[in-house]
Design a protein around this motif. Structure first.
Motif, mmCIF file in Angstrom:
data_model
loop_
_atom_site.group_PDB
_atom_site.id
_atom_site.type_symbol
_atom_site.label_atom_id
_atom_site.label_comp_id
_atom_site.label_asym_id
_atom_site.label_seq_id
_atom_site.Cartn_x
_atom_site.Cartn_y
_atom_site.Cartn_z
ATOM 1 N N THR A 1 70.402 45.505 12.805
ATOM 2 C CA THR A 1 71.834 45.215 12.844
ATOM 3 C C THR A 1 72.632 46.513 12.865
ATOM 4 O O THR A 1 72.148 47.565 12.442
ATOM 5 C CB THR A 1 72.267 44.379 11.626
ATOM 6 O OG1 THR A 1 71.957 45.104 10.421
ATOM 7 C CG2 THR A 1 71.544 43.046 11.606
ATOM 8 N N MET B 1 72.120 43.191 16.474
ATOM 9 C CA MET B 1 73.184 42.271 16.094
ATOM 10 C C MET B 1 74.360 43.065 15.524
ATOM 11 O O MET B 1 74.187 43.878 14.613
ATOM 12 C CB MET B 1 72.676 41.282 15.040
ATOM 13 C CG MET B 1 71.276 40.737 15.286
ATOM 14 S SD MET B 1 71.160 39.659 16.716
ATOM 15 C CE MET B 1 72.050 38.224 16.103
ATOM 16 N N SER B 2 75.553 42.838 16.054
ATOM 17 C CA SER B 2 76.765 43.442 15.493
ATOM 18 C C SER B 2 77.786 42.345 15.222
ATOM 19 O O SER B 2 77.520 41.163 15.463
ATOM 20 C CB SER B 2 77.340 44.491 16.455
ATOM 21 O OG SER B 2 77.866 43.875 17.612
#
Length: 273
Positions: free
Chosen positions: A210, A242-243
Motif C-alpha cells: 500500500t 493500493m492507494s
C-alpha cells in the motif's frame, strides 16, 4: 485477487474516462521504470563478469555505473585514481545475457557523458554518507542508479537486500542535479520500507503493498523496477499497489501497468463476489 487481461479490459472500457486521465501518467512511470531496470540489470551482470574475468583488477576498482546507449546498455568499472580511468566496459543487448555481452578491457578516460554520470554519482554518494535524511536498515545496502537524459540529471537511491529470498520495497530516494552537477532537490519516495519474502520453489502468484498519501496515488518507477528484477525468481504474475484513490496493477508476465480508480476497483470486486 487474480485479474485476467479480459477482466481488466472490461473494467478499463467501462471506466474509459478514468483510464484517459491516468494513461499518460502510467506511460511516464513505466518508461522511467524500464530505464531503471536496464541500468540495474547491466550492473548486476556487469558485476558478475567483472569479478569473473578481472580478478586482478578488483583491488584497483572503486565502483561502477551503467547507462543506455542506443539499443544497448553499458556497465563500466572505474579505478581508484584521483582522475579515474575506465578499467572495463560491458555492453549488453536487451536480453542481458552474459554469453552475448561484449567485453572491452581497454583502459581509457571517461567520455564526456560518462564524466557527467560519474560526477553526480560521486556527489550522491557523498550526500547519502553524510546526511541523516537517508535512513539505513540492517541487512540492506544502498544502490545508486544515476540517469542522465535530455539534460535531466538524477540519481535514484534504492535499498537492496543482503540476503536471498527477499525483495525490498521502499526506503528509496531521488536526487536531481543542475547543469553544473550541483544538487538541486532531494526527495524520499517511500517513507517506510517493506520486505516481501518469496520462495523460488513455492511462491505466491501475487505481491501487494500500500501507499501512504505522501508516496502518491500510483505505483512508482522504483516499485516497477524492483518488481521486474525479482518477478521471475518469485514467479509472480501480478503486483498490486493500493492507494487512497487508485489501484495500480503491474502485470509481471506482460510488463504492463494498468491503473484503476478505486471506484472501478470496488465495482469489479463487488461484481466478482
Amino acid at each position: 485477487m487474480k485479474l485476467t487481461l479480459i477482466t481488466l479490459l472490461i473494467v478499463v472500457t467501462t471506466f474509459t474516462h478514468a483510464q484517459v486521465d491516468t494513461e499518460k501518467i502510467s506511460d511516464s512511470i513505466v518508461k522511467e521504470a524500464k530505464r531503471l531496470y536496464r541500468s540495474e540489470m547491466a550492473s548486476w551482470y556487469g558485476t558478475d563478469l567483472f569479478m569473473e574475468k578481472f580478478k586482478d583488477q578488483l583491488s584497483n576498482a572503486r565502483g561502477y555505473f551503467s547507462y543506455d546507449e542506443g539499443k544497448h546498455t553499458n556497465c563500466i568499472f572505474f579505478s581508484k585514481d584521483e582522475t579515474p580511468k575506465v578499467l572495463a566496459t560491458f555492453t549488453f543487448d536487451s536480453t542481458f545475457s552474459t554469453a552475448t555481452a561484449k567485453i572491452d578491457d581497454k583502459q581509457r578516460d571517461f567520455t564526456p557523458g560518462e564524466k557527467d554520470i560519474y560526477a553526480i554519482r560521486k556527489l550522491a554518494l557523498q550526500i547519502i554518507q553524510n546526511d541523516t535524511f537517508f535512513k539505513r536498515y540492517e541487512n540492506s545496502n544502498f544502490n545508486l542508479v544515476p540517469l542522465v537524459e535530455n539534460r535531466q540529471k538524477k540519481v535514484y537511491v534504492l535499498t537492496g537486500p543482503q540476503s536471498n529470498g527477499v525483495m525490498i520495497i521502499g526506503n528509496d530516494y531521488l536526487l536531481t542535479f543542475d547543469d553544473q552537477n550541483e544538487l538541486a532537490t532531494k526527495k524520499r519516495l517511500h517513507k517506510t520500507m517493506l520486505e516481501i519474502k518469496y520462495d523460488m520453489k513455492d511462491s505466491e502468484t501475487t505481491a501487494m503493498h500500500t501507499h501512504l498519501p505522501e508516496t502518491g496515488d500510483f505505483m512508482t518507477a522504483t516499485d516497477i523496477c524492483t518488481t521486474m528484477l525479482y518477478q521471475k525468481y518469485a514467479k509472480w504474475k501480478q503486483h498490486y499497489v493500493m492507494s487512497k484513490n487508485y489501484v495500480s496493477i503491474w502485470n509481471c508476465e506482460q510488463n504492463r501497468l494498468v491503473v484503476l480508480t478505486k471506484e472501478a476497483w470496488d465495482k469489479m470486486s463487488k461484481d466478482n463476489n
